[in-house]
Design an enzyme around this catalytic site. Structure first.
Site, mmCIF file in Angstrom:
data_model
loop_
_atom_site.group_PDB
_atom_site.id
_atom_site.type_symbol
_atom_site.label_atom_id
_atom_site.label_comp_id
_atom_site.label_asym_id
_atom_site.label_seq_id
_atom_site.Cartn_x
_atom_site.Cartn_y
_atom_site.Cartn_z
ATOM 1 N N HIS A 70 0.867 -1.180 0.000
ATOM 2 C CA HIS A 70 0.000 0.000 0.000
ATOM 3 C C HIS A 70 0.902 1.227 0.000
ATOM 4 O O HIS A 70 1.706 1.420 0.914
ATOM 5 C CB HIS A 70 -0.920 0.019 1.222
ATOM 6 N N CYS A 71 0.763 2.048 -1.028
ATOM 7 C CA CYS A 71 1.653 3.203 -1.196
ATOM 8 C C CYS A 71 0.940 4.480 -0.762
ATOM 9 O O CYS A 71 -0.062 4.878 -1.373
ATOM 10 C CB CYS A 71 2.096 3.323 -2.654
ATOM 11 N N PRO A 72 1.430 5.153 0.273
ATOM 12 C CA PRO A 72 0.787 6.403 0.707
ATOM 13 C C PRO A 72 0.939 7.537 -0.301
ATOM 14 O O PRO A 72 0.129 8.469 -0.314
ATOM 15 C CB PRO A 72 1.514 6.730 2.017
ATOM 16 N N ASN A 127 -1.920 6.943 -2.426
ATOM 17 C CA ASN A 127 -3.137 6.680 -1.655
ATOM 18 C C ASN A 127 -3.930 5.523 -2.267
ATOM 19 O O ASN A 127 -5.161 5.599 -2.433
ATOM 20 C CB ASN A 127 -4.020 7.925 -1.575
ATOM 21 N N ASN A 128 -3.220 4.478 -2.619
ATOM 22 C CA ASN A 128 -3.873 3.332 -3.242
ATOM 23 C C ASN A 128 -3.028 2.090 -2.989
ATOM 24 O O ASN A 128 -1.836 2.191 -2.662
ATOM 25 C CB ASN A 128 -4.024 3.552 -4.748
#
Length: 365
Positions: free
Chosen positions: A152-154, A157-158
Site C-alpha cells: 500500500h503506497c501512501p 493513496n492506493n
C-alpha cells in the site's frame, strides 16, 4: 456510530495529503521550468524549443502514469472464491479450527490454489470472507483483499497490486526521467546563478530550488525504481520478497518465477509496443498464476533439479488436488512443455540406439 464514521472520514481525508503534496510540487516545477527558466532565463530559441518539447513529453507521461496508479481500483477476488451458502453457515457455526479447515479444503479442491499458510492451511480472510487466491493479501488501509498485492503506497493513496502494478512501475520510470531531465538541463543555469554569471532576478530562487528538488527526488526514486525492476525480473511482489510464498512442499521464494522474459511479460504483456504506455496489458486474471512447481524451472539447469522440487501435494494429497492450469497459464507454459517433450523424445531415441549397439556387440562375442 457517528464518532466512528467521522473518524473514518478524517482518516480518508488525511490519506490524500501526500498525493496533494506531490501534486503541488509538480505544479510548481512546471511553472518554474516553463516560465522562470525557459521563457525568462533562456534566450537561445533553439535550446528553449528542445527543452520545452522534451519536458512536456516527460511531463505528460509522468502525470498520465501517476493518475492511472492513483485511480485504478485494486482487483478483488471473484465470487468463486467465496464460500457457498451452506459451507459458509457451517463454517461460521463451527468452533474447532480443524473442522473449519476441512470445510475450506473441501471448497478449495475446485479452485486453482497452490499456496498455503505457514502452517499448511488454506488461506482464508475472515474480514472479507473469501478464500484468498494465490498472491492475494488483505490490505488493512484499503480494508479489502487485493489480488497480487505488492504494497500500500501512501504517495498514491492506493494499494499497488495486479490491476495497477504496471502503472506503478511506469510512474517510477517517468518520474525518474522527469527529475533527471530537469536536473541535467537546469544544472548549467544553476551554476551560472550560483557564481553570479547571470543577473539577479526573481527566477534565481526558482532555478536554484528546482535543481535541489529534482536531484533529491531523483536519488530517492532511483533506489525504489531499481528495487522494483529486480522484483519484476524475479516475478516477486514486495510481500513475497520479505516472506516467501508457502507451497505444499514448503516455502519457495522462486515459486512463481518462469524465467526473466516471461516474468517481464506477466507484468507488461506480450506486445512490446504497449510496454511504455500506461494502459493495462498484464497477463492473466490475477486469480491464478503459473508456478515453476507445475513444470521445470527455466531459471535453473535441468541437472540441478531434484525429485523433491516437484509439488509433493499433487502426489501425496489427493484431497487437496487443484484445478487444471488456466488458459493464461497454458499460454505462458506452452513453450516449456514443447521443449521438454522434444528433449524426452530425443533422449528415448538415443537410449534405444545405445541399447541396440550393445546387444549386437554381445551377440558377436
Amino acid at each position: 456510530m457517528a464518532p466512528t464514521h467521522v473518524l473514518r472520514c478524517c482518516q480518508r481525508g488525511l490519506a490524500w495529503i501526500p498525493v496533494i503534496f506531490i501534486a503541488l510540487v509538480v505544479c510548481w516545477s512546471y511553472y518554474a521550468y516553463v516560465v522562470e527558466l525557459c521563457i525568462l532565463t533562456i534566450h537561445n530559441t533553439g535550446e528553449k524549443f528542445i527543452y520545452l518539447v522534451v519536458f512536456h513529453l516527460s511531463f505528460v507521461m509522468f502525470v498520465w502514469s501517476y493518475w492511472k496508479t492513483i485511480f485504478t481500483r485494486p482487483a478483488n477476488p471473484s465470487k468463486e472464491f467465496c464460500l457457498p451458502k451452506s459451507e459458509k453457515e457451517q463454517y461460521e457455526k463451527e468452533q474447532r479450527p480443524e473442522t473449519q479447515q476441512e470445510i475450506l479444503k473441501r471448497v478449495a479442491t475446485s479452485l486453482p490454489l497452490y499456496t498455503r499458510t505457514g502452517a499448511g492451511a488454506v488461506r482464508y480472510c475472515d474480514r472479507c470472507q473469501v478464500i484468498k487466491p494465490d498472491r492475494c493479501h488483505h490490505c488493512s488501509a484499503c480494508d479489502m483483499c487485493v489480488l497480487k498485492m505488492d504494497h500500500h503506497c501512501p504517495w498514491v493513496n492506493n494499494c499497488v497490486g495486479f490491476s495497477n502494478y504496471k502503472f506503478f512501475i511506469l510512474f517510477l520510470t517517468y518520474s525518474l526521467v522527469y527529475c533527471l531531465f530537469i536536473a541535467a538541463s537546469v544544472l548549467q543555469y544553476f551554476i551560472k546563478f550560483w557564481t553570479s554569471d547571470l543577473p539577479e532576478s526573481h527566477a534565481k530562487f526558482h532555478v536554484l530550488f528546482l535543481f535541489f528538488v529534482a536531484a533529491m527526488f531523483c536519488i530517492s526514486i532511483l533506489s525504489l525504481f531499481t528495487y522494483h525492476l529486480w522484483l519484476v525480473g524475479k516475478n516477486r511482489s514486495t510481500i513475497e520478497a520479505f516472506r516467501a510464498p508457502v507451497f505444499r512442499n514448503g516455502p519457495d521464494k522462486n515459486g512463481f518465477s518462469l524465467g526473466f522474459s516471461k516474468n517481464i511479460a506477466q507484468v507488461f504483456g506480450d506486445q512490446k509496443k504497449y510496454w511504455l504506455l500506461p494502459v493495462f496489458t498484464s497477463q492473466g486474471d490475477g486469480l491464478s498464476f503459473p508456478t515453476r512447481l507445475v513444470t521445470i524451472d527455466p531459471e535453473q539447469p535441468t541437472e540441478c533439479l531434484q525429485p523433491g522440487v516437484l509439488d509433493k501435494g499433487a502426489v501425496e494429497g489427493p484431497a487437496e488436488q487443484t484445478s487444471p492450469v488456466s488458459e493464461s497459464q497454458n499460454r505462458l507454459l506452452a513453450n516449456d512443455y514443447h521443449s521438454e517433450d522434444e528433449h524426452k523424445e530425443t533422449d528415448i531415441l538415443k537410449s534405444d540406439e545405445s541399447e541396440a549397439i550393445t546387444i549386437s556387440i554381445e551377440s558377436e562375442s
